[in-house]
Structures are given as structure tokens and as C-alpha cells.
Write a protein that holds these residues in place. Structure first.
Motif, PDB file in Angstrom:
ATOM      1  N   LEU A  80       0.711  -1.255  -0.027  1.00 11.93           N
ATOM      2  CA  LEU A  80       0.153  -0.078   0.070  1.00 11.93           C
ATOM      3  C   LEU A  80       0.877   1.381  -0.099  1.00 11.93           C
ATOM      4  O   LEU A  80       0.561   2.354  -0.644  1.00 11.93           O
ATOM      5  CB  LEU A  80      -0.610   0.048   1.130  1.00 11.93           C
ATOM      6  CG  LEU A  80      -1.953  -1.056   1.225  1.00 11.93           C
ATOM      7  CD1 LEU A  80      -2.788  -1.100   2.565  1.00 11.93           C
ATOM      8  CD2 LEU A  80      -2.762  -1.117   0.095  1.00 11.93           C
ATOM      9  N   ALA A  81       2.006   1.099   0.720  1.00  9.95           N
ATOM     10  CA  ALA A  81       2.688   2.280   0.916  1.00  9.95           C
ATOM     11  C   ALA A  81       3.464   2.504  -0.651  1.00  9.95           C
ATOM     12  O   ALA A  81       3.527   3.691  -1.017  1.00  9.95           O
ATOM     13  CB  ALA A  81       3.931   2.211   1.910  1.00  9.95           C
ATOM     14  N   LEU A  82       3.972   1.536  -1.498  1.00 14.87           N
ATOM     15  CA  LEU A  82       4.514   1.711  -2.639  1.00 14.87           C
ATOM     16  C   LEU A  82       3.630   2.140  -3.779  1.00 14.87           C
ATOM     17  O   LEU A  82       3.778   3.064  -4.446  1.00 14.87           O
ATOM     18  CB  LEU A  82       4.959   0.283  -3.162  1.00 14.87           C
ATOM     19  CG  LEU A  82       6.272  -0.473  -2.695  1.00 14.87           C
ATOM     20  CD1 LEU A  82       6.485  -1.751  -2.892  1.00 14.87           C
ATOM     21  CD2 LEU A  82       7.340   0.423  -3.218  1.00 14.87           C
ATOM     22  N   ILE A  83       2.221   1.744  -3.592  1.00 11.36           N
ATOM     23  CA  ILE A  83       1.091   2.361  -4.274  1.00 11.36           C
ATOM     24  C   ILE A  83       0.980   3.828  -4.321  1.00 11.36           C
ATOM     25  O   ILE A  83       0.841   4.630  -5.235  1.00 11.36           O
ATOM     26  CB  ILE A  83      -0.260   1.394  -4.079  1.00 11.36           C
ATOM     27  CG1 ILE A  83      -0.123  -0.063  -4.656  1.00 11.36           C
ATOM     28  CG2 ILE A  83      -1.279   2.233  -4.992  1.00 11.36           C
ATOM     29  CD1 ILE A  83      -1.182  -0.688  -4.168  1.00 11.36           C
ATOM     30  N   GLN A  84       0.712   4.208  -3.122  1.00  8.97           N
ATOM     31  CA  GLN A  84       0.748   5.559  -2.603  1.00  8.97           C
ATOM     32  C   GLN A  84       1.903   6.472  -2.827  1.00  8.97           C
ATOM     33  O   GLN A  84       1.586   7.583  -3.582  1.00  8.97           O
ATOM     34  CB  GLN A  84       0.377   5.789  -1.256  1.00  8.97           C
ATOM     35  CG  GLN A  84       0.071   7.156  -0.748  1.00  8.97           C
ATOM     36  CD  GLN A  84      -0.363   7.206   0.680  1.00  8.97           C
ATOM     37  OE1 GLN A  84      -0.649   6.477   1.333  1.00  8.97           O
ATOM     38  NE2 GLN A  84      -0.295   8.383   1.258  1.00  8.97           N
ATOM     39  N   ALA A  85       3.076   5.831  -2.781  1.00  6.67           N
ATOM     40  CA  ALA A  85       4.462   6.644  -3.179  1.00  6.67           C
ATOM     41  C   ALA A  85       4.516   6.806  -4.560  1.00  6.67           C
ATOM     42  O   ALA A  85       5.020   7.890  -5.034  1.00  6.67           O
ATOM     43  CB  ALA A  85       5.267   5.986  -2.572  1.00  6.67           C
ATOM     44  N   ALA A  99       6.712   0.666   4.985  1.00  4.80           N
ATOM     45  CA  ALA A  99       5.346   1.215   5.411  1.00  4.80           C
ATOM     46  C   ALA A  99       5.122   2.583   5.184  1.00  4.80           C
ATOM     47  O   ALA A  99       3.882   2.907   5.225  1.00  4.80           O
ATOM     48  CB  ALA A  99       5.053   0.384   6.556  1.00  4.80           C
ATOM     49  N   VAL A 100       6.128   3.370   5.028  1.00  5.02           N
ATOM     50  CA  VAL A 100       5.859   4.775   4.859  1.00  5.02           C
ATOM     51  C   VAL A 100       5.958   5.253   3.673  1.00  5.02           C
ATOM     52  O   VAL A 100       7.184   5.071   3.000  1.00  5.02           O
ATOM     53  CB  VAL A 100       6.703   5.585   5.974  1.00  5.02           C
ATOM     54  CG1 VAL A 100       6.615   7.069   5.687  1.00  5.02           C
ATOM     55  CG2 VAL A 100       6.635   4.981   7.342  1.00  5.02           C
ATOM     56  N   PRO A 101       5.021   5.799   2.889  1.00  4.69           N
ATOM     57  CA  PRO A 101       5.232   6.214   1.404  1.00  4.69           C
ATOM     58  C   PRO A 101       6.301   7.262   1.431  1.00  4.69           C
ATOM     59  O   PRO A 101       6.929   7.303   0.213  1.00  4.69           O
ATOM     60  CB  PRO A 101       3.616   6.574   1.348  1.00  4.69           C
ATOM     61  CG  PRO A 101       2.768   5.981   2.125  1.00  4.69           C
ATOM     62  CD  PRO A 101       3.571   6.109   3.360  1.00  4.69           C
ATOM     63  N   GLU A 102       6.309   8.197   2.326  1.00  9.91           N
ATOM     64  CA  GLU A 102       7.379   9.062   2.100  1.00  9.91           C
ATOM     65  C   GLU A 102       8.896   8.724   1.857  1.00  9.91           C
ATOM     66  O   GLU A 102       9.771   9.380   1.556  1.00  9.91           O
ATOM     67  CB  GLU A 102       7.228  10.256   3.125  1.00  9.91           C
ATOM     68  CG  GLU A 102       5.888  10.968   3.199  1.00  9.91           C
ATOM     69  CD  GLU A 102       4.643  10.337   3.466  1.00  9.91           C
ATOM     70  OE1 GLU A 102       3.657  10.830   3.143  1.00  9.91           O
ATOM     71  OE2 GLU A 102       4.961   9.344   4.273  1.00  9.91           O
ATOM     72  N   ALA A 151      10.830   2.425  -7.486  1.00 11.71           N
ATOM     73  CA  ALA A 151      10.611   2.873  -6.180  1.00 11.71           C
ATOM     74  C   ALA A 151      11.831   2.100  -5.430  1.00 11.71           C
ATOM     75  O   ALA A 151      12.016   1.011  -5.248  1.00 11.71           O
ATOM     76  CB  ALA A 151       9.262   2.551  -5.477  1.00 11.71           C
ATOM     77  N   ARG A 152      12.705   3.138  -4.762  1.00  6.86           N
ATOM     78  CA  ARG A 152      13.899   2.567  -3.853  1.00  6.86           C
ATOM     79  C   ARG A 152      13.572   3.092  -2.415  1.00  6.86           C
ATOM     80  O   ARG A 152      13.077   4.417  -2.358  1.00  6.86           O
ATOM     81  CB  ARG A 152      15.044   3.023  -4.426  1.00  6.86           C
ATOM     82  CG  ARG A 152      15.369   2.430  -5.757  1.00  6.86           C
ATOM     83  CD  ARG A 152      16.654   2.750  -6.281  1.00  6.86           C
ATOM     84  NE  ARG A 152      16.992   2.006  -7.676  1.00  6.86           N
ATOM     85  CZ  ARG A 152      17.634   0.825  -7.736  1.00  6.86           C
ATOM     86  NH1 ARG A 152      17.603  -0.046  -6.580  1.00  6.86           N
ATOM     87  NH2 ARG A 152      17.832   0.023  -8.825  1.00  6.86           N
ATOM     88  N   LEU A 153      13.908   2.333  -1.584  1.00  9.02           N
ATOM     89  CA  LEU A 153      13.575   2.830  -0.158  1.00  9.02           C
ATOM     90  C   LEU A 153      14.771   3.876   0.131  1.00  9.02           C
ATOM     91  O   LEU A 153      15.942   3.063  -0.096  1.00  9.02           O
ATOM     92  CB  LEU A 153      13.704   1.618   0.943  1.00  9.02           C
ATOM     93  CG  LEU A 153      13.233   1.864   2.241  1.00  9.02           C
ATOM     94  CD1 LEU A 153      11.642   2.628   2.309  1.00  9.02           C
ATOM     95  CD2 LEU A 153      13.446   0.820   2.992  1.00  9.02           C
ATOM     96  N   ARG A 154      14.727   5.066   0.787  1.00  5.77           N
ATOM     97  CA  ARG A 154      15.803   5.712   1.317  1.00  5.77           C
ATOM     98  C   ARG A 154      16.653   5.289   2.456  1.00  5.77           C
ATOM     99  O   ARG A 154      16.139   4.053   3.020  1.00  5.77           O
ATOM    100  CB  ARG A 154      15.067   7.101   1.587  1.00  5.77           C
ATOM    101  CG  ARG A 154      14.415   7.332   2.890  1.00  5.77           C
ATOM    102  CD  ARG A 154      13.976   8.528   3.309  1.00  5.77           C
ATOM    103  NE  ARG A 154      13.157   9.356   2.439  1.00  5.77           N
ATOM    104  CZ  ARG A 154      13.418  10.262   1.401  1.00  5.77           C
ATOM    105  NH1 ARG A 154      14.799  10.837   1.278  1.00  5.77           N
ATOM    106  NH2 ARG A 154      12.413  10.671   0.529  1.00  5.77           N
ATOM    107  N   GLU A 155      17.881   5.445   2.526  1.00  5.05           N
ATOM    108  CA  GLU A 155      18.397   4.828   3.744  1.00  5.05           C
ATOM    109  C   GLU A 155      17.703   4.718   4.823  1.00  5.05           C
ATOM    110  O   GLU A 155      17.232   6.188   5.453  1.00  5.05           O
ATOM    111  CB  GLU A 155      19.889   5.777   3.813  1.00  5.05           C
ATOM    112  CG  GLU A 155      20.950   4.978   4.765  1.00  5.05           C
ATOM    113  CD  GLU A 155      22.192   5.696   4.554  1.00  5.05           C
ATOM    114  OE1 GLU A 155      23.133   4.948   5.370  1.00  5.05           O
ATOM    115  OE2 GLU A 155      22.340   6.622   3.755  1.00  5.05           O
ATOM    116  N   ASN A 156      17.680   3.907   5.858  1.00  2.38           N
ATOM    117  CA  ASN A 156      17.166   3.792   7.185  1.00  2.38           C
ATOM    118  C   ASN A 156      15.613   4.037   6.859  1.00  2.38           C
ATOM    119  O   ASN A 156      14.969   4.261   8.029  1.00  2.38           O
ATOM    120  CB  ASN A 156      17.773   4.627   8.083  1.00  2.38           C
ATOM    121  CG  ASN A 156      19.095   4.423   8.387  1.00  2.38           C
ATOM    122  OD1 ASN A 156      19.536   3.367   8.390  1.00  2.38           O
ATOM    123  ND2 ASN A 156      19.960   5.297   8.543  1.00  2.38           N
TER     124      ASN A 156
END
Length: 216
Positions: A143-148, A202-205, A193-198
Motif C-alpha cells: 500500500l505504501a508503494l502504491i501511494q508513493a 510501510a511509510v510512503p514518504e 521505487a527505492r527505499l531511502r537509507e534507514n
């Protein structure tokens, strides 16, 4: 000894050898195919693949069967099949199914299905069809990926209808690619979509997004 008698004796000696060679040729299986050509899968192939998958992954026994299957010649002595099963499990609105990659040397060989991915289907209230999810991300991550990625897809689309529904989420190079398209399910735009460091998945931002250079 006459010439005729000698010829007859030679023929009698050679004939059994020729017969054995011809018999061996008749029994030799077809060991080559043309790379790129479509390989038909009959019912016996589907049954063999299903049995192979169930033996390796017993959960597949709960599936109603094969949903999609396609095969082709990868090289002169190798045939490849990509097979998707109907979901074998559903929990909290998420269906799970197996997608397997099988191969065999030629039509006389058995299928071996060693590469397997989990294929999931997630229902969203905002659209009529399910989102296909490859791999095993958690629902809050999905859901976070979709929103992001929604804003990135819609800001780049030529028109809102091209990116009004999410079609697929797949892992890629340590991140994900989210495919967006029309409300009828036709693809249009792929967003990386790539997750920022740390970051918290589950958080779109916490997801960094950009349009994929290679649309799915």
C-alpha cells in the motif's frame, strides 16, 4: 566362387548391420528445436508440470490448476515453460499463487521446475481488478508503494486515464517497479521505487520514485 555367390554372401553379412542402424535411427528422439519457436503444451505436459510443482511445493495441491502456460525453444536442445497457477491460498483479501519456470532438454525429457516465485493478488477498493504482486512484500509495504508512486505516475502521464489504476508490483534491483495504467487494466507507465537509507517500507514518504526507463 562365382561373382554372384560372393555378392550374395556380402549382402547377407551387411543387411543385419544396416537393419540395426536404421532401427537405432528410428528410435532416436528429436533432440533439437528452433530457438524462438513456440512449443505447444498438451494435457500430458500440463499434468507433468503440475505433478512436479506439487512434489516440490505441496501447497500447490490446493490450487485449482494452471491459469496460464506458455513454452518456447530457448536453444536447440532446451525448451522453456512459464507457468502460472490459480491461487492456492487467500488471507485478509490477498490471494497467493505459484509462478514457475520449467525446462526440459527435448520432448522426450521430463520437465524440471526449479525456479519458483510467489505471485499475489491484492484487492483495492479504488479499482475493479486485483493488483498483481510478485514476491512477498507485506500488505502495508504494498500500500505504501502504491501511494508513493501514484503521484509520480500521474504527473508524468499524458492524461489522467493512463495512470488511474495500479496493475502490478514487482521487485527489481533492490527496489520495486510499480506499473500503472487505465481503469480497464491496460498498462501505461512504470515507476521505480527505492527505499531511502534507514527508511520504513510501510511509510510512503520513505520511497524515492522515478519513471522507469524500461516500461513493463
Amino acid at each position: 566362387m562365382s561373382t554372384g555367390s560372393a555378392s550374395l554372401r556380402f549382402a547377407l553379412l551387411v543387411s543385419p548391420i544396416l537393419a540395426l542402424r536404421l532401427a537405432a535411427a528410428d528410435e532416436s528422439p528429436q533432440t533439437t528445436c528452433t530457438p524462438g519457436e513456440v512449443v505447444p503444451l498438451d494435457e500430458s505436459d500440463r499434468q507433468a508440470i503440475t505433478l512436479e510443482v506439487v512434489q516440490r511445493y505441496p501447497l500447490a495441491a490446493s490450487s485449482p490448476g494452471i491459469k496460464f502456460a506458455a513454452a518456447w525453444c530457448a536453444m536447440p536442445q532446451t525448451e522453456i515453460a512459464d507457468v502460472v497457477f490459480y491461487p492456492h491460498e487467500e488471507s485478509a483479501g490477498i490471494k497467493e499463487a505459484f509462478q514457475v519456470h520449467c525446462r526440459r532438454g527435448h520432448p522426450g525429457d521430463s520437465w524440471a521446475c526449479e525456479r519458483t516465485r510467489l505471485r499475489r493478488y491484492v484487492r483495492l477498493d479504488s479499482q475493479d481488478f486485483e493488483v498483481r504482486v510478485v514476491g512477498n512484500p507485506k500488505i502495508d509495504e504494498i500500500l505504501a508503494l502504491i501511494q508513493a508512486t501514484r503521484g509520480t505516475a500521474q504527473s508524468t502521464a499524458a492524461g489522467p486515464a493512463i495512470a488511474e489504476a495500479v496493475i502490478i508490483v514487482i521487485p527489481a534491483d533492490g527496489g520495486y517497479v510499480v506499473g500503472w495504467g487505465s481503469d480497464e487494466g491496460y498498462g501505461g507507465i512504470s515507476v521505480e521505487a527505492r527505499l531511502r537509507e534507514n527508511g520504513n517500507p510501510a511509510v510512503p514518504e520513505d520511497w524515492l520514485t522515478q519513471i522507469s526507463e524500461t516500461p513493463e
